[in-house]
Design an enzyme around this catalytic site. Structure first.
Site, PDB file in Angstrom:
ATOM      1  N   LYS A 136       0.856  -1.185   0.000  1.00 43.49           N
ATOM      2  CA  LYS A 136       0.000   0.000   0.000  1.00 43.49           C
ATOM      3  C   LYS A 136       0.891   1.234   0.000  1.00 43.49           C
ATOM      4  O   LYS A 136       1.629   1.483   0.949  1.00 43.49           O
ATOM      5  CB  LYS A 136      -0.918   0.015   1.218  1.00 43.49           C
ATOM      6  CG  LYS A 136      -1.780   1.278   1.288  1.00 43.49           C
ATOM      7  CD  LYS A 136      -2.756   1.222   2.451  1.00 43.49           C
ATOM      8  CE  LYS A 136      -3.570   2.509   2.488  1.00 43.49           C
ATOM      9  NZ  LYS A 136      -3.117   3.452   3.504  1.00 43.49           N
ATOM     10  N   GLY A 155      -7.986   9.924   9.689  1.00 41.79           N
ATOM     11  CA  GLY A 155      -8.299  10.031  11.111  1.00 41.79           C
ATOM     12  C   GLY A 155      -9.338  11.070  11.468  1.00 41.79           C
ATOM     13  O   GLY A 155      -9.652  11.253  12.645  1.00 41.79           O
ATOM     14  N   ALA A 173      -9.444   6.177   4.373  1.00 41.42           N
ATOM     15  CA  ALA A 173      -9.299   7.368   5.222  1.00 41.42           C
ATOM     16  C   ALA A 173     -10.590   8.165   5.333  1.00 41.42           C
ATOM     17  O   ALA A 173     -11.301   8.373   4.347  1.00 41.42           O
ATOM     18  CB  ALA A 173      -8.189   8.295   4.729  1.00 41.42           C
ATOM     19  N   GLY A 174     -10.871   8.614   6.553  1.00 35.35           N
ATOM     20  CA  GLY A 174     -11.980   9.523   6.797  1.00 35.35           C
ATOM     21  C   GLY A 174     -13.261   8.892   7.284  1.00 35.35           C
ATOM     22  O   GLY A 174     -14.190   9.596   7.688  1.00 35.35           O
ATOM     23  N   ASN A 197      -8.920   2.335   9.986  1.00 31.74           N
ATOM     24  CA  ASN A 197      -8.166   2.032  11.196  1.00 31.74           C
ATOM     25  C   ASN A 197      -8.716   2.819  12.381  1.00 31.74           C
ATOM     26  O   ASN A 197      -9.272   2.263  13.321  1.00 31.74           O
ATOM     27  CB  ASN A 197      -6.683   2.317  10.970  1.00 31.74           C
ATOM     28  CG  ASN A 197      -5.800   1.894  12.131  1.00 31.74           C
ATOM     29  OD1 ASN A 197      -4.604   2.118  12.121  1.00 31.74           O
ATOM     30  ND2 ASN A 197      -6.348   1.257  13.153  1.00 31.74           N
ATOM     31  N   THR A 198      -8.597   4.156  12.318  1.00 31.91           N
ATOM     32  CA  THR A 198      -8.998   4.992  13.448  1.00 31.91           C
ATOM     33  C   THR A 198     -10.460   4.805  13.825  1.00 31.91           C
ATOM     34  O   THR A 198     -10.805   4.817  15.014  1.00 31.91           O
ATOM     35  CB  THR A 198      -8.733   6.476  13.133  1.00 31.91           C
ATOM     36  OG1 THR A 198      -7.365   6.641  12.768  1.00 31.91           O
ATOM     37  CG2 THR A 198      -9.037   7.357  14.335  1.00 31.91           C
TER      38      THR A 198
END
Length: 264
Positions: free
Chosen positions: A106, A167, A193-194, A215-216
């Site tokens: 990635k 995040g 993301a986001g 992830n976050t």
């Protein structure tokens, strides 16, 4: 009633996956929570920041591969923390050595520490070099449809446009750009993301994305393992809704019951 849904798999670089939810491994309190959340998410692909996570480069320290073994999971090394194409390429080569020739990677090359937006010039440069080096590149990028197509043409195995800053938890900020990217693509499009909560993941899948990486949204939740389970269901529901086909939006009401044969 048991409704039979036709097999619907995600294919990346010639390998087939049953899960369309990809998860990160950072920000969890410990490796055990990482394992539990990954299993609750049903993820088969897990991404690892090579510059921050030990997968064998630091003998004697806890090793992520002890709880997420490559025999069970596809380990997706990423270049988080890289700000130049050269650093990103170097990191990918290190990961390939650590993972015994594993070519799936990635790519992310960041522009600055405040926004964590991708540096698209450096990303293109790194992608070209990595493809030449034989890597199967899944690339983090902006939601620019022209750039996404260019990365596909370079030879990237998957294109991963952001929904919002890394995040941030803001959810999808530009559905129309994502739709154009999806419509024009011949490789998997995975939102990266986001994402903040389950509804964000469902919306991404309803739009037609091939998968979602997060992830976050999981690790930062009050109960990460429970959120991982919620995200799994959201991705599955969103995909089924996309395949089923939503009804058109209309300005006026439309009766759900027929008017033919009314009594009286």
């Amino acid at each position: 009633m048991n409704v039979q849904v036709s097999p619907d798999s995600l294919v990346i670089a010639g390998k087939t996956y049953g899960s369309r939810l990809l998860t990160g491994t950072g920000k969890f309190k410990d490796l055990e929570e990482t394992r539990l959340a990954t299993e609750a998410a049903g993820a088969q692909i897990v991404t690892v920041a090579i510059r921050r996570t030990n997968i064998g480069q630091n003998p004697g320290e806890p090793n992520l591969l002890d709880v997420l073994p490559p025999e069970r999971f596809t380990i997706l090394p990423n270049t988080a923390g890289c700000y130049t194409a050269e650093d990103a390429v170097r990191t990918c080569r290190l990961a390939r050595e650590l993972l015994d020739g594993h070519n799936l990677t990635k790519l992310e090359v960041l522009g600055d520490q405040k926004s964590l937006y991708p540096d698209v010039v450096q990303t293109l440069k790194a992608a070209e070099q990595l493809v030449k080096d034989g890597f199967e590149v899944m690339v983090y990028t902006s939601d620019d449809p022209i750039l996404a197509k260019r990365l596909e043409e370079i030879g990237c195995a998957a294109v991963m446009p952001l929904a919002a800053p890394i995040g941030s938890g803001l959810g999808i900020q530009n559905k129309y750009n994502l739709l154009q990217i999806i419509e024009d693509a011949k490789v998997p499009i995975i939102v990266d993301a986001g994402v903040g909560t389950a509804s964000d993941a469902a919306i991404a899948m309803e739009l037609g994305c091939d998968g979602v990486l997060m992830n976050t949204a999981i690790a930062g939740a009050r109960h990460p393992v429970l959120m991982a389970s919620a995200m799994r269901k959201a991705v599955e529901a969103g995909r089924e809704a996309f395949l089923a086909g939503r009804i058109p939006r209309k300005r006026y009401a439309s009766a759900s019951s027929p008017i033919d044969g009314l009594i009286g």
